[in-house]
Design a protein around this motif. Structure first.
Motif, PDB file in Angstrom:
ATOM      1  N   LEU A  45      59.247  79.024  77.681  1.00  0.00           N
ATOM      2  CA  LEU A  45      59.596  79.566  78.987  1.00  0.00           C
ATOM      3  C   LEU A  45      58.376  79.613  79.899  1.00  0.00           C
ATOM      4  CD1 LEU A  45      61.600  80.922  80.912  1.00  0.00           C
ATOM      5  CD2 LEU A  45      61.033  83.104  79.807  1.00  0.00           C
ATOM      6  N   LEU A  46      57.248  80.000  79.340  1.00  0.00           N
ATOM      7  CA  LEU A  46      56.007  80.053  80.104  1.00  0.00           C
ATOM      8  C   LEU A  46      55.641  78.662  80.639  1.00  0.00           C
ATOM      9  CD1 LEU A  46      53.592  81.853  80.977  1.00  0.00           C
ATOM     10  CD2 LEU A  46      52.470  81.143  78.860  1.00  0.00           C
ATOM     11  N   ASN A  47      55.766  77.647  79.782  1.00  0.00           N
ATOM     12  CA  ASN A  47      55.486  76.280  80.214  1.00  0.00           C
ATOM     13  C   ASN A  47      56.416  75.861  81.343  1.00  0.00           C
ATOM     14  OD1 ASN A  47      53.284  75.170  78.660  1.00  0.00           O
ATOM     15  ND2 ASN A  47      54.588  75.410  76.877  1.00  0.00           N
ATOM     16  N   ARG A  48      57.685  76.195  81.220  1.00  0.00           N
ATOM     17  CA  ARG A  48      58.659  75.843  82.254  1.00  0.00           C
ATOM     18  C   ARG A  48      58.318  76.535  83.571  1.00  0.00           C
ATOM     19  NH1 ARG A  48      63.512  77.850  80.382  1.00  0.00           N
ATOM     20  NH2 ARG A  48      63.075  76.676  78.518  1.00  0.00           N
ATOM     21  N   GLU A  49      57.940  77.814  83.502  1.00  0.00           N
ATOM     22  CA  GLU A  49      57.570  78.543  84.720  1.00  0.00           C
ATOM     23  C   GLU A  49      56.360  77.904  85.395  1.00  0.00           C
ATOM     24  OE1 GLU A  49      57.028  82.494  83.183  1.00  0.00           O
ATOM     25  OE2 GLU A  49      59.075  83.089  83.688  1.00  0.00           O
ATOM     26  N   PHE A  50      55.398  77.470  84.592  1.00  0.00           N
ATOM     27  CA  PHE A  50      54.206  76.828  85.160  1.00  0.00           C
ATOM     28  C   PHE A  50      54.568  75.486  85.792  1.00  0.00           C
ATOM     29  CE2 PHE A  50      50.432  74.045  84.587  1.00  0.00           C
ATOM     30  CZ  PHE A  50      49.625  74.641  85.548  1.00  0.00           C
ATOM     31  N   GLU A  51      55.362  74.685  85.072  1.00  0.00           N
ATOM     32  CA  GLU A  51      55.765  73.372  85.589  1.00  0.00           C
ATOM     33  C   GLU A  51      56.592  73.489  86.865  1.00  0.00           C
ATOM     34  OE1 GLU A  51      57.740  71.557  82.283  1.00  0.00           O
ATOM     35  OE2 GLU A  51      55.851  71.147  81.227  1.00  0.00           O
ATOM     36  N   ASP A  52      57.387  74.550  86.971  1.00  0.00           N
ATOM     37  CA  ASP A  52      58.210  74.766  88.161  1.00  0.00           C
ATOM     38  C   ASP A  52      57.420  75.385  89.314  1.00  0.00           C
ATOM     39  OD1 ASP A  52      60.357  73.754  86.743  1.00  0.00           O
ATOM     40  OD2 ASP A  52      61.266  75.727  86.354  1.00  0.00           O
ATOM     41  N   GLY A  53      56.157  75.755  89.054  1.00  0.00           N
ATOM     42  CA  GLY A  53      55.324  76.347  90.091  1.00  0.00           C
ATOM     43  C   GLY A  53      55.571  77.828  90.320  1.00  0.00           C
ATOM     44  N   ASP A  54      56.249  78.468  89.369  1.00  0.00           N
ATOM     45  CA  ASP A  54      56.548  79.890  89.519  1.00  0.00           C
ATOM     46  C   ASP A  54      55.347  80.785  89.218  1.00  0.00           C
ATOM     47  OD1 ASP A  54      59.155  79.197  90.160  1.00  0.00           O
ATOM     48  OD2 ASP A  54      59.880  79.438  88.095  1.00  0.00           O
ATOM     49  N   ILE A  55      54.380  80.279  88.444  1.00  0.00           N
ATOM     50  CA  ILE A  55      53.176  81.040  88.119  1.00  0.00           C
ATOM     51  C   ILE A  55      51.961  80.148  88.337  1.00  0.00           C
ATOM     52  CG2 ILE A  55      54.307  82.600  86.480  1.00  0.00           C
ATOM     53  CD1 ILE A  55      53.202  80.882  84.206  1.00  0.00           C
ATOM     54  N   GLU A  61      47.458  80.532  81.794  1.00  0.00           N
ATOM     55  CA  GLU A  61      46.440  80.549  80.736  1.00  0.00           C
ATOM     56  C   GLU A  61      46.300  81.927  80.108  1.00  0.00           C
ATOM     57  OE1 GLU A  61      43.057  78.939  82.792  1.00  0.00           O
ATOM     58  OE2 GLU A  61      43.571  76.877  82.200  1.00  0.00           O
ATOM     59  N   ARG A  62      46.351  82.979  80.928  1.00  0.00           N
ATOM     60  CA  ARG A  62      46.229  84.338  80.408  1.00  0.00           C
ATOM     61  C   ARG A  62      47.398  84.666  79.476  1.00  0.00           C
ATOM     62  NH1 ARG A  62      45.549  87.011  85.009  1.00  0.00           N
ATOM     63  NH2 ARG A  62      47.780  87.180  85.347  1.00  0.00           N
ATOM     64  N   GLU A  63      48.623  84.367  79.914  1.00  0.00           N
ATOM     65  CA  GLU A  63      49.800  84.669  79.101  1.00  0.00           C
ATOM     66  C   GLU A  63      49.880  83.762  77.873  1.00  0.00           C
ATOM     67  OE1 GLU A  63      53.250  86.847  78.183  1.00  0.00           O
ATOM     68  OE2 GLU A  63      51.561  87.230  79.505  1.00  0.00           O
ATOM     69  N   GLU A  64      49.514  82.492  78.031  1.00  0.00           N
ATOM     70  CA  GLU A  64      49.535  81.565  76.902  1.00  0.00           C
ATOM     71  C   GLU A  64      48.573  82.042  75.807  1.00  0.00           C
ATOM     72  OE1 GLU A  64      49.209  76.797  76.246  1.00  0.00           O
ATOM     73  OE2 GLU A  64      47.550  77.763  77.304  1.00  0.00           O
ATOM     74  N   GLU A  65      47.390  82.478  76.201  1.00  0.00           N
ATOM     75  CA  GLU A  65      46.418  82.963  75.220  1.00  0.00           C
ATOM     76  C   GLU A  65      46.954  84.186  74.476  1.00  0.00           C
ATOM     77  OE1 GLU A  65      41.789  84.493  74.910  1.00  0.00           O
ATOM     78  OE2 GLU A  65      42.530  83.734  76.797  1.00  0.00           O
ATOM     79  N   ARG A  66      47.575  85.098  75.216  1.00  0.00           N
ATOM     80  CA  ARG A  66      48.138  86.296  74.599  1.00  0.00           C
ATOM     81  C   ARG A  66      49.228  85.923  73.589  1.00  0.00           C
ATOM     82  NH1 ARG A  66      52.258  89.732  75.102  1.00  0.00           N
ATOM     83  NH2 ARG A  66      53.284  88.567  76.737  1.00  0.00           N
ATOM     84  N   LEU A  67      50.125  85.014  73.973  1.00  0.00           N
ATOM     85  CA  LEU A  67      51.209  84.606  73.071  1.00  0.00           C
ATOM     86  C   LEU A  67      50.682  83.841  71.863  1.00  0.00           C
ATOM     87  CD1 LEU A  67      53.877  83.524  75.715  1.00  0.00           C
ATOM     88  CD2 LEU A  67      54.000  85.501  74.171  1.00  0.00           C
TER      89      LEU A  67
END
Length: 89
Positions: A45-55, A61-67
């Motif tokens: 979901l995080l990847n999709r949000e980034f690809e869609d330009g939502d984040i 990077e911050r959320e990906e590292e945490r996950l």
């Protein structure tokens, strides 16, 4: 539990019920927090949000590292223990 004990503790029965529900909710949240499947779904979901330009890249990077840290911890840490000191099964 005897009749007298049951009658004397009747007023606190709702409190015990609330505590039991809170413990069950906490157990479910702990399982989900450490479930690799849930963590992978959150990464997708995080990847999709980034690809869609939502984040932003920084947020991604911050959320990906945490996950990824949580996912790694599930692989190297022993199974969570319950209150009695036994592993969940």
């Amino acid at each position: 539990m005897g009749l007298i004990t049951g009658i004397l503790t009747l007023p606190i029965a709702p409190v015990r019920g609330v505590v039991w529900v809170a413990e069950k909710l906490n157990d479910a949240a702990e399982r989900e927090l450490h479930d690799p499947g849930v963590l992978r779904a959150q990464l997708a979901l995080l990847n999709r949000e980034f690809e869609d330009g939502d984040i932003t890249l920084e947020e991604f990077e911050r959320e990906e590292e945490r996950l990824l840290d949580r996912l790694y911890a599930t692989r190297v840490a022993p199974a969570p223990h319950d209150r009695r000191g036994h592993a969940h099964g």
